[in-house]
Design a protein around this motif. Structure first.
Motif, PDB file in Angstrom:
ATOM      1  N   CYS A  73       0.843  -1.199   0.000  1.00 45.01           N
ATOM      2  CA  CYS A  73       0.000   0.000   0.000  1.00 45.01           C
ATOM      3  C   CYS A  73       0.879   1.251   0.000  1.00 45.01           C
ATOM      4  O   CYS A  73       1.760   1.395   0.849  1.00 45.01           O
ATOM      5  CB  CYS A  73      -0.915   0.005   1.224  1.00 45.01           C
ATOM      6  SG  CYS A  73      -1.924   1.485   1.312  1.00 45.01           S
ATOM      7  N   LEU A  74       0.626   2.161  -0.922  1.00 48.32           N
ATOM      8  CA  LEU A  74       1.446   3.367  -1.028  1.00 48.32           C
ATOM      9  C   LEU A  74       1.010   4.448  -0.053  1.00 48.32           C
ATOM     10  O   LEU A  74       1.623   5.502   0.030  1.00 48.32           O
ATOM     11  CB  LEU A  74       1.393   3.911  -2.465  1.00 48.32           C
ATOM     12  CG  LEU A  74       1.940   2.978  -3.549  1.00 48.32           C
ATOM     13  CD1 LEU A  74       1.883   3.646  -4.922  1.00 48.32           C
ATOM     14  CD2 LEU A  74       3.359   2.533  -3.232  1.00 48.32           C
ATOM     15  N   CYS A 113      -7.270   0.138  -1.835  1.00 50.56           N
ATOM     16  CA  CYS A 113      -7.713  -0.124  -0.458  1.00 50.56           C
ATOM     17  C   CYS A 113      -8.410   1.104   0.144  1.00 50.56           C
ATOM     18  O   CYS A 113      -8.368   2.206  -0.406  1.00 50.56           O
ATOM     19  CB  CYS A 113      -6.522  -0.547   0.408  1.00 50.56           C
ATOM     20  SG  CYS A 113      -5.501   0.826   0.964  1.00 50.56           S
ATOM     21  N   CYS A 134      -6.094   4.154   0.808  1.00 47.54           N
ATOM     22  CA  CYS A 134      -5.791   4.919  -0.409  1.00 47.54           C
ATOM     23  C   CYS A 134      -7.020   5.719  -0.863  1.00 47.54           C
ATOM     24  O   CYS A 134      -6.922   6.884  -1.226  1.00 47.54           O
ATOM     25  CB  CYS A 134      -5.344   3.977  -1.530  1.00 47.54           C
ATOM     26  SG  CYS A 134      -3.660   3.347  -1.335  1.00 47.54           S
TER      27      CYS A 134
HETATM   28 ZN   LIG Z   1      -3.613   1.416  -0.208  1.00 48.38          ZN
END
Ligand SMILES: [Zn+2]
Length: 205
Positions: free
Chosen positions: A59-60, A98, A101
């Motif tokens: 996840c960024l 997600c 995000c």
């Molecule tokens: Zn994410």
């Protein structure tokens, strides 16, 4: 769906992407569960797609991502002390899916731009003398920085805003090399046109 059942589907992005979800469909039930094998379930959840040979995107938006990166670059600095670093941010298949995000209300280009900015800041902190490079594709509007790339949740337009001018580009756009090289040149980046990838001309990425 039976536990452990394999199902495939087309992600609908026009590129014929098929994902096998065998591993993520093995539901683990507690002994007290009222769910029986063969029951039809209606579920709502976020999942981590498993792609190719077991790749799972990180996840960024999660702070832990950048702690892991900082630890990694700290170790690289201590062990190798490199003069050049290639940021391996290429062919990122999943972005922005997600809840964390989505709660940012940003498109995938903005999320990726922010992520690569943070990555460069970490490198500058951990290995200040290192010259940075990044793969071109995810920041190239003539390659993968487009709308609905693989399982990205929106457009990757603007991802290139996250690359500092001092960061060089490993350009492997062999389909539209003239446009791509000109694009990054106009933005002031040094570039290495990647010979090995260019030799794969005709093969899709
Ligand atoms: Zn994410």
């Amino acid at each position: 769906m039976r536990t452990g059942q394999t199902r495939t589907w087309d992600a609908g992005n026009g590129r014929g992407l098929i994902i096998r979800i065998a591993r993520i469909c093995r539901w683990l039930l507690t002994p007290q569960s009222r769910i029986r094998d063969g029951d039809l379930l209606k579920v709502s959840y976020y999942y981590a797609p498993v792609l190719d040979a077991g790749q799972v995107g990180i996840c960024l938006s999660h702070p832990e991502t950048y702690k892991i990166l900082a630890d990694g670059f700290h170790g690289i600095s201590e062990l190798l002390g490199p003069s050049k670093i290639l940021i391996s941010c290429d062919e990122v298949r999943v972005i922005g899916q997600c809840q964390l995000c989505r709660s940012r209300n940003q498109n995938c280009g903005q999320i990726l731009a922010d992520a690569v900015k943070k990555c460069q800041a970490i490198i500058k902190h951990e290995i200040p003398e290192a010259q940075m490079f990044v793969w071109s594709d995810m920041f190239d509007p003539y390659h993968n920085a487009v709308a609905n790339y693989y399982l990205t949740a929106s457009t990757l337009e603007g991802s290139w805003e996250g690359i500092g001018a001092e960061c060089g580009i490993f350009n492997w756009n062999f389909g539209k090399s003239s446009e791509s090289l000109a694009f990054f040149n106009k933005r002031g980046h040094r570039q290495i046109s990647h010979g090995i990838m260019m030799s794969r001309r005709g093969k899709k990425a």
